[in-house]
Design a protein around this motif. Structure first.
Motif, PDB file in Angstrom:
ATOM      1  N   GLN A  91      26.167  56.896  62.958  1.00 24.09           N
ATOM      2  CA  GLN A  91      25.612  57.628  64.095  1.00 24.09           C
ATOM      3  C   GLN A  91      24.087  57.657  64.058  1.00 24.09           C
ATOM      4  O   GLN A  91      23.424  57.451  65.082  1.00 24.09           O
ATOM      5  CB  GLN A  91      26.168  59.049  64.113  1.00 24.09           C
ATOM      6  CG  GLN A  91      25.693  59.869  65.280  1.00 24.09           C
ATOM      7  CD  GLN A  91      26.620  61.031  65.584  1.00 24.09           C
ATOM      8  OE1 GLN A  91      26.426  61.725  66.566  1.00 24.09           O
ATOM      9  NE2 GLN A  91      27.640  61.275  64.782  1.00 24.09           N
ATOM     10  N   LEU A  92      23.516  57.903  62.886  1.00 24.13           N
ATOM     11  CA  LEU A  92      22.056  57.937  62.779  1.00 24.13           C
ATOM     12  C   LEU A  92      21.446  56.578  63.114  1.00 24.13           C
ATOM     13  O   LEU A  92      20.426  56.500  63.814  1.00 24.13           O
ATOM     14  CB  LEU A  92      21.638  58.374  61.372  1.00 24.13           C
ATOM     15  CG  LEU A  92      22.006  59.809  60.967  1.00 24.13           C
ATOM     16  CD1 LEU A  92      21.498  60.096  59.562  1.00 24.13           C
ATOM     17  CD2 LEU A  92      21.462  60.825  61.954  1.00 24.13           C
ATOM     18  N   ALA A  93      22.057  55.517  62.609  1.00 24.72           N
ATOM     19  CA  ALA A  93      21.551  54.183  62.908  1.00 24.72           C
ATOM     20  C   ALA A  93      21.653  53.889  64.402  1.00 24.72           C
ATOM     21  O   ALA A  93      20.738  53.301  65.007  1.00 24.72           O
ATOM     22  CB  ALA A  93      22.320  53.140  62.101  1.00 24.72           C
ATOM     23  N   TYR A  94      22.747  54.292  65.019  1.00 27.66           N
ATOM     24  CA  TYR A  94      22.936  54.094  66.457  1.00 27.66           C
ATOM     25  C   TYR A  94      21.855  54.825  67.246  1.00 27.66           C
ATOM     26  O   TYR A  94      21.243  54.270  68.176  1.00 27.66           O
ATOM     27  CB  TYR A  94      24.323  54.590  66.854  1.00 27.66           C
ATOM     28  CG  TYR A  94      24.565  54.678  68.331  1.00 27.66           C
ATOM     29  CD1 TYR A  94      24.645  53.526  69.114  1.00 27.66           C
ATOM     30  CD2 TYR A  94      24.724  55.920  68.945  1.00 27.66           C
ATOM     31  CE1 TYR A  94      24.875  53.616  70.485  1.00 27.66           C
ATOM     32  CE2 TYR A  94      24.957  56.022  70.306  1.00 27.66           C
ATOM     33  CZ  TYR A  94      25.023  54.866  71.071  1.00 27.66           C
ATOM     34  OH  TYR A  94      25.247  54.962  72.422  1.00 27.66           O
ATOM     35  N   LEU A  95      21.579  56.074  66.877  1.00 26.78           N
ATOM     36  CA  LEU A  95      20.545  56.845  67.572  1.00 26.78           C
ATOM     37  C   LEU A  95      19.170  56.230  67.355  1.00 26.78           C
ATOM     38  O   LEU A  95      18.329  56.227  68.263  1.00 26.78           O
ATOM     39  CB  LEU A  95      20.576  58.299  67.102  1.00 26.78           C
ATOM     40  CG  LEU A  95      21.839  59.081  67.473  1.00 26.78           C
ATOM     41  CD1 LEU A  95      21.841  60.443  66.794  1.00 26.78           C
ATOM     42  CD2 LEU A  95      21.961  59.240  68.984  1.00 26.78           C
ATOM     43  N   GLY A  96      18.917  55.711  66.144  1.00 26.74           N
ATOM     44  CA  GLY A  96      17.659  55.023  65.896  1.00 26.74           C
ATOM     45  C   GLY A  96      17.481  53.828  66.819  1.00 26.74           C
ATOM     46  O   GLY A  96      16.385  53.591  67.355  1.00 26.74           O
ATOM     47  N   ARG A  97      18.557  53.061  67.033  1.00 30.21           N
ATOM     48  CA  ARG A  97      18.476  51.900  67.927  1.00 30.21           C
ATOM     49  C   ARG A  97      18.234  52.342  69.365  1.00 30.21           C
ATOM     50  O   ARG A  97      17.495  51.682  70.113  1.00 30.21           O
ATOM     51  CB  ARG A  97      19.742  51.068  67.813  1.00 30.21           C
ATOM     52  CG  ARG A  97      19.891  50.377  66.458  1.00 30.21           C
ATOM     53  CD  ARG A  97      20.912  49.259  66.489  1.00 30.21           C
ATOM     54  NE  ARG A  97      22.246  49.744  66.810  1.00 30.21           N
ATOM     55  CZ  ARG A  97      23.102  50.206  65.916  1.00 30.21           C
ATOM     56  NH1 ARG A  97      22.761  50.276  64.627  1.00 30.21           N
ATOM     57  NH2 ARG A  97      24.305  50.610  66.282  1.00 30.21           N
ATOM     58  N   LEU A  98      18.837  53.457  69.782  1.00 28.74           N
ATOM     59  CA  LEU A  98      18.592  53.967  71.131  1.00 28.74           C
ATOM     60  C   LEU A  98      17.123  54.309  71.343  1.00 28.74           C
ATOM     61  O   LEU A  98      16.613  54.229  72.464  1.00 28.74           O
ATOM     62  CB  LEU A  98      19.452  55.206  71.394  1.00 28.74           C
ATOM     63  CG  LEU A  98      20.953  54.998  71.585  1.00 28.74           C
ATOM     64  CD1 LEU A  98      21.634  56.332  71.895  1.00 28.74           C
ATOM     65  CD2 LEU A  98      21.232  54.002  72.708  1.00 28.74           C
ATOM     66  N   HIS A  99      16.450  54.685  70.249  1.00 29.50           N
ATOM     67  CA  HIS A  99      15.027  55.018  70.333  1.00 29.50           C
ATOM     68  C   HIS A  99      14.134  53.796  70.133  1.00 29.50           C
ATOM     69  O   HIS A  99      12.908  53.948  70.049  1.00 29.50           O
ATOM     70  CB  HIS A  99      14.673  56.096  69.302  1.00 29.50           C
ATOM     71  CG  HIS A  99      15.050  57.484  69.735  1.00 29.50           C
ATOM     72  ND1 HIS A  99      14.244  58.259  70.527  1.00 29.50           N
ATOM     73  CD2 HIS A  99      16.156  58.226  69.489  1.00 29.50           C
ATOM     74  CE1 HIS A  99      14.820  59.421  70.747  1.00 29.50           C
ATOM     75  NE2 HIS A  99      15.993  59.443  70.126  1.00 29.50           N
ATOM     76  N   GLY A 100      14.712  52.626  70.049  1.00 26.19           N
ATOM     77  CA  GLY A 100      13.906  51.411  70.033  1.00 26.19           C
ATOM     78  C   GLY A 100      13.807  50.689  68.711  1.00 26.19           C
ATOM     79  O   GLY A 100      13.140  49.652  68.624  1.00 26.19           O
ATOM     80  N   LEU A 101      14.444  51.195  67.643  1.00 24.17           N
ATOM     81  CA  LEU A 101      14.403  50.500  66.358  1.00 24.17           C
ATOM     82  C   LEU A 101      15.355  49.312  66.382  1.00 24.17           C
ATOM     83  O   LEU A 101      16.399  49.344  67.045  1.00 24.17           O
ATOM     84  CB  LEU A 101      14.814  51.442  65.225  1.00 24.17           C
ATOM     85  CG  LEU A 101      13.958  52.700  64.996  1.00 24.17           C
ATOM     86  CD1 LEU A 101      14.502  53.480  63.802  1.00 24.17           C
ATOM     87  CD2 LEU A 101      12.496  52.352  64.779  1.00 24.17           C
ATOM     88  N   ASN A 102      14.997  48.249  65.640  1.00 22.54           N
ATOM     89  CA  ASN A 102      15.967  47.168  65.497  1.00 22.54           C
ATOM     90  C   ASN A 102      17.044  47.592  64.498  1.00 22.54           C
ATOM     91  O   ASN A 102      16.918  48.615  63.815  1.00 22.54           O
ATOM     92  CB  ASN A 102      15.293  45.858  65.080  1.00 22.54           C
ATOM     93  CG  ASN A 102      14.585  45.958  63.727  1.00 22.54           C
ATOM     94  OD1 ASN A 102      15.142  46.498  62.771  1.00 22.54           O
ATOM     95  ND2 ASN A 102      13.372  45.430  63.640  1.00 22.54           N
ATOM     96  N   ALA A 103      18.120  46.809  64.415  1.00 26.52           N
ATOM     97  CA  ALA A 103      19.283  47.221  63.625  1.00 26.52           C
ATOM     98  C   ALA A 103      18.927  47.441  62.166  1.00 26.52           C
ATOM     99  O   ALA A 103      19.359  48.431  61.551  1.00 26.52           O
ATOM    100  CB  ALA A 103      20.399  46.188  63.759  1.00 26.52           C
ATOM    101  N   ARG A 104      18.149  46.543  61.582  1.00 24.89           N
ATOM    102  CA  ARG A 104      17.825  46.677  60.157  1.00 24.89           C
ATOM    103  C   ARG A 104      16.962  47.909  59.903  1.00 24.89           C
ATOM    104  O   ARG A 104      17.219  48.672  58.956  1.00 24.89           O
ATOM    105  CB  ARG A 104      17.105  45.423  59.662  1.00 24.89           C
ATOM    106  CG  ARG A 104      16.847  45.472  58.151  1.00 24.89           C
ATOM    107  CD  ARG A 104      16.435  44.128  57.599  1.00 24.89           C
ATOM    108  NE  ARG A 104      15.098  43.728  58.084  1.00 24.89           N
ATOM    109  CZ  ARG A 104      14.486  42.617  57.697  1.00 24.89           C
ATOM    110  NH1 ARG A 104      15.090  41.769  56.873  1.00 24.89           N
ATOM    111  NH2 ARG A 104      13.298  42.327  58.149  1.00 24.89           N
ATOM    112  N   ASP A 105      15.937  48.129  60.742  1.00 23.39           N
ATOM    113  CA  ASP A 105      15.078  49.297  60.556  1.00 23.39           C
ATOM    114  C   ASP A 105      15.849  50.592  60.791  1.00 23.39           C
ATOM    115  O   ASP A 105      15.617  51.599  60.106  1.00 23.39           O
ATOM    116  CB  ASP A 105      13.879  49.216  61.495  1.00 23.39           C
ATOM    117  CG  ASP A 105      12.878  48.149  61.083  1.00 23.39           C
ATOM    118  OD1 ASP A 105      12.980  47.655  59.937  1.00 23.39           O
ATOM    119  OD2 ASP A 105      12.011  47.796  61.904  1.00 23.39           O
ATOM    120  N   ALA A 106      16.766  50.569  61.759  1.00 22.61           N
ATOM    121  CA  ALA A 106      17.554  51.776  62.033  1.00 22.61           C
ATOM    122  C   ALA A 106      18.461  52.107  60.850  1.00 22.61           C
ATOM    123  O   ALA A 106      18.588  53.274  60.458  1.00 22.61           O
ATOM    124  CB  ALA A 106      18.380  51.578  63.303  1.00 22.61           C
TER     125      ALA A 106
END
Length: 296
Positions: A91-106
């Motif tokens: 969930q945290l990684a998914y929310l990070g991607r919604l905010h513009g992070l790429n998959a690895r950074d998220a």
């Protein structure tokens, strides 16, 4: 800088906000305080466009806030908003991607915050399986995973144990040191006094005090006196106009006195009663200032 500029909002016959204004600068932490129903949550929701204002504006760096700006903000609502049956790290990684992070950074950011907030061993658990305190930590991680420029937290300390409180307080200090503008509400005024240099106090939809906490305390019309007596009669208090006992514990007394009351007169009255083994005088605490402002 976040600017709350003369905002107003009515819900039918109820005025929730009535011309509220205050600022939160980058690198500063502001405690947003008020009784239940005073308008704190409505103000916070307005920052994210979840409440349509009737008057005034919410600005970031002097400009209206839109979807692009909100991607750089972090929000922890009072009513938690995570997906209960989704695994925490996912969930945290998914929310990070919604905010513009790429998959690895998220993924990396999710792991970093889970470790820092003491949730690494629960990363693969579903949110619904977490304790209340750990759900709080996960919600905080969701607000931080994308490295926001503004952090808005609605009652983040509610229900946390002392270890979690200490961790969250340090996170807020660290985020402010990173240059983040931090706005949070709390009824735990001792924590606000410990963490914040600035506060805004709202009551019945209006800001009744705003600015540097020490300056607001010094400007109060009341002063605090703490007395410790050795063997004072039960129920003793100084017979001085403008001096009120607000707490009595095992012979220790805490008084609030009008600003023009001479502290030496209080001390002399105490010394005529019993040996004084402790005495202090100074501005009121934040809790005492809060009550003074919202009760008058």
């Amino acid at each position: 800088m976040l600017s709350i500029d003369a905002i107003g909002k009515r819900f039918g016959e109820v005025t929730a906000l009535d011309g509220c204004s205050f600022n939160v600068e980058r690198g500063r932490t502001l405690g947003f305080l008020g009784p239940n129903g005073a308008g704190k949550t409505t103000t916070m929701r307005a920052i994210f466009g979840l409440v349509e204002l009737d008057t005034g504006a919410v600005l970031w760096d002097g400009r209206p806030i839109g979807p692009v700006e909100r991607l750089r903000f972090g929000y922890m609502p009072e009513e938690r908003g995570l997906y209960p049956r989704m695994r925490v790290r996912e969930q945290l990684a998914y929310l990070g991607r919604l905010h513009g992070l790429n998959a690895r950074d998220a993924d990396a950011a999710a792991s970093e915050w889970l470790t820092r907030l003491g949730l690494a061993d629960r990363a693969d658990a579903k949110v619904v399986e977490l304790s209340h305190g750990n759900q709080q930590r996960a919600q905080l991680a969701a607000a931080l995973v994308h490295t926001p420029e503004l952090l808005v937290l609605d009652e983040p300390f509610a229900g946390l144990d002392p270890v979690a409180v200490r961790t969250l307080a340090q996170v807020l200090r660290d985020e402010a040191a990173r240059g983040v503008a931090v706005l949070f509400s709390s009824h735990q005024l001792d924590l606000v006094e410990e963490i914040c240099e600035e506060v805004a106090i709202i009551d019945r939809g209006r800001i009744v005090a705003e600015g540097n906490l020490d300056a607001l305390r010094r400007a109060s019309e009341r002063r605090r006196i703490a007395l410790r007596l050795d063997g004072a009669p039960p129920g003793w208090e100084p017979e001085i106009r403008g001096a009120d006992v607000v707490e009595r514990t095992n012979g220790d007394l805490r008084l609030l006195v009008d600003r023009d009351v001479d502290p030496q007169a209080v001390l002399a009255a105490a010394e005529r009663t019993a040996p004084v083994i402790g005495f202090s005088y100074g501005p009121p605490s934040l809790a005492e200032l809060f009550l003074e402002l919202v009760e008058r």
